[in-house]
Write a protein that holds these residues in place. Structure first.
Motif, PDB file in Angstrom:
ATOM      1  N   GLY A  62       0.929  -0.860  -0.255  1.00  0.00           N
ATOM      2  CA  GLY A  62      -0.041   0.589   0.008  1.00  0.00           C
ATOM      3  C   GLY A  62       0.933   1.235   0.188  1.00  0.00           C
ATOM      4  O   GLY A  62       1.644   1.451   0.677  1.00  0.00           O
ATOM      5  N   GLY A  63       0.246   2.088  -0.482  1.00  0.00           N
ATOM      6  CA  GLY A  63       1.246   3.776  -0.375  1.00  0.00           C
ATOM      7  C   GLY A  63       0.705   5.067  -1.663  1.00  0.00           C
ATOM      8  O   GLY A  63      -0.069   4.357  -1.977  1.00  0.00           O
ATOM      9  N   ILE A  64       1.090   5.561  -1.782  1.00  0.00           N
ATOM     10  CA  ILE A  64       0.976   6.846  -2.662  1.00  0.00           C
ATOM     11  C   ILE A  64       1.167   6.370  -3.803  1.00  0.00           C
ATOM     12  O   ILE A  64       3.041   6.471  -3.942  1.00  0.00           O
ATOM     13  CB  ILE A  64       1.040   7.460  -2.208  1.00  0.00           C
ATOM     14  N   PRO A  65       0.910   6.601  -5.291  1.00  0.00           N
ATOM     15  CA  PRO A  65       2.179   7.179  -6.603  1.00  0.00           C
ATOM     16  C   PRO A  65       2.689   8.180  -6.301  1.00  0.00           C
ATOM     17  O   PRO A  65       2.723   8.480  -5.631  1.00  0.00           O
ATOM     18  CB  PRO A  65       0.535   7.328  -7.130  1.00  0.00           C
ATOM     19  N   GLY A  66       3.727   7.572  -7.174  1.00  0.00           N
ATOM     20  CA  GLY A  66       4.743   8.550  -6.568  1.00  0.00           C
ATOM     21  C   GLY A  66       5.615   8.460  -6.082  1.00  0.00           C
ATOM     22  O   GLY A  66       7.036   8.864  -5.739  1.00  0.00           O
ATOM     23  N   ARG A  67       5.356   7.371  -4.928  1.00  0.00           N
ATOM     24  CA  ARG A  67       6.018   7.498  -3.767  1.00  0.00           C
ATOM     25  C   ARG A  67       6.548   5.694  -3.447  1.00  0.00           C
ATOM     26  O   ARG A  67       6.637   5.648  -2.231  1.00  0.00           O
ATOM     27  CB  ARG A  67       5.527   7.940  -2.569  1.00  0.00           C
ATOM     28  N   GLU A  68       7.117   4.861  -4.463  1.00  0.00           N
ATOM     29  CA  GLU A  68       6.994   4.206  -4.059  1.00  0.00           C
ATOM     30  C   GLU A  68       8.202   3.140  -3.118  1.00  0.00           C
ATOM     31  O   GLU A  68       7.939   2.398  -2.533  1.00  0.00           O
ATOM     32  CB  GLU A  68       7.232   2.935  -5.413  1.00  0.00           C
ATOM     33  N   HIS A  69       8.977   4.226  -2.905  1.00  0.00           N
ATOM     34  CA  HIS A  69       9.956   3.815  -2.106  1.00  0.00           C
ATOM     35  C   HIS A  69       9.458   3.802  -0.706  1.00  0.00           C
ATOM     36  O   HIS A  69       9.866   3.077   0.393  1.00  0.00           O
ATOM     37  CB  HIS A  69      11.281   4.880  -2.421  1.00  0.00           C
TER      38      HIS A  69
END
Length: 248
Positions: free
Chosen positions: A181-188
């Motif tokens: 789970g996470g925000i697009p553009g913040r894959e790391h």
């Protein structure tokens, strides 16, 4: 001191990790079939059958925060692991733990195995596909030349990856199934729950359901990742307050 309100956060899989130690304590409440061993940096919990071990690392910032391991026999060969990084919401591993605890509590080996592997024993790939289809949402399915199969949620804030490169190696303990789970553009900055090939199917699908059937999780306002807030619905958890109106 400024007030830090408790919030209901939806979808919960973007709510942040929350309190791992408290979540483990809540899971263990009333469970006398798990033996607890504390050290300065971790807590180990061993089921009385001695074939399942959980370790919670209290200080990890890069490696797994939660590690769940299954053994063929007591003191035998390691069969599977499930690991959860420090960014993983605590509700994800505890959902897996509750499902595992229920299976281990069954009175016979046959019933236990049915609870762990499912009644049809179709394997994790089919079970994951069923869970994604069950949502009715337009999850995207993709892949690449390495054999990686990817399911991604409509808003690209969650997904499931299946690593075909390692899927058919009989003794391989590299991760095959990843829920994230996470925000697009913040894959790391994504959280990741990883499962090896022979992890019981229902434990994998229990983690999958935290993103395909998301719930609202409770967090202190300060615990919610700032980068996630634009993608969340939040509301304060209302509690009755004592009457402060001055008598006339």
């Amino acid at each position: 001191m400024a007030h830090d309100p408790i919030m209901e956060v939806y979808p919960g899989y973007l709510a942040g990790p929350g309190g791992a130690a408290q979540s483990l304590s809540d899971f263990l409440a009333g469970r006398n079939d798990w033996n607890i061993h504390h050290s300065t940096s971790s807590t180990a919990v061993i089921h009385e059958k001695a074939t399942t071990l959980l370790e919670l690392d209290h200080s990890s910032s890069a490696g797994p925060r939660w590690t769940l391991a299954g053994y063929r026999t007591p003191n035998g060969r390691l069969d599977w692991t499930a690991t959860f990084c420090p960014r993983t919401p605590a509700e994800v591993p505890t959902a897996v733990l509750r499902r595992l605890a229920y299976a281990l509590s069954q009175p016979t080996d046959a019933k236990r195995d049915r609870q762990l592997w499912g009644s049809t024993n179709t394997g994790p790939e089919k079970a994951i596909e069923h869970e994604v289809d069950f949502t009715g949402d337009q999850w995207r399915r993709g892949g690449d030349l390495t054999g990686l199969l990817m399911y991604t949620s409509p808003h690209a804030t969650a997904g499931i990856n299946i690593d075909g490169l390692h899927a058919n190696r009989p003794l391989d303990l590299d991760p095959v199934f990843t829920v994230w789970g996470g925000i697009p553009g913040r894959e790391h900055e994504r959280w990741r729950a990883r499962f090896t090939r022979w992890t019981p199917t229902v434990l994998i699908t229990e983690a999958v359901r935290t993103v395909t059937r998301p719930a609202a999780y409770r967090r202190l306002s300060s615990q919610i990742p700032m980068a996630h807030r634009a993608r969340l619905f939040t509301s304060p958890l209302h509690r009755p307050h004592p009457e402060t109106t001055r008598a006339r």
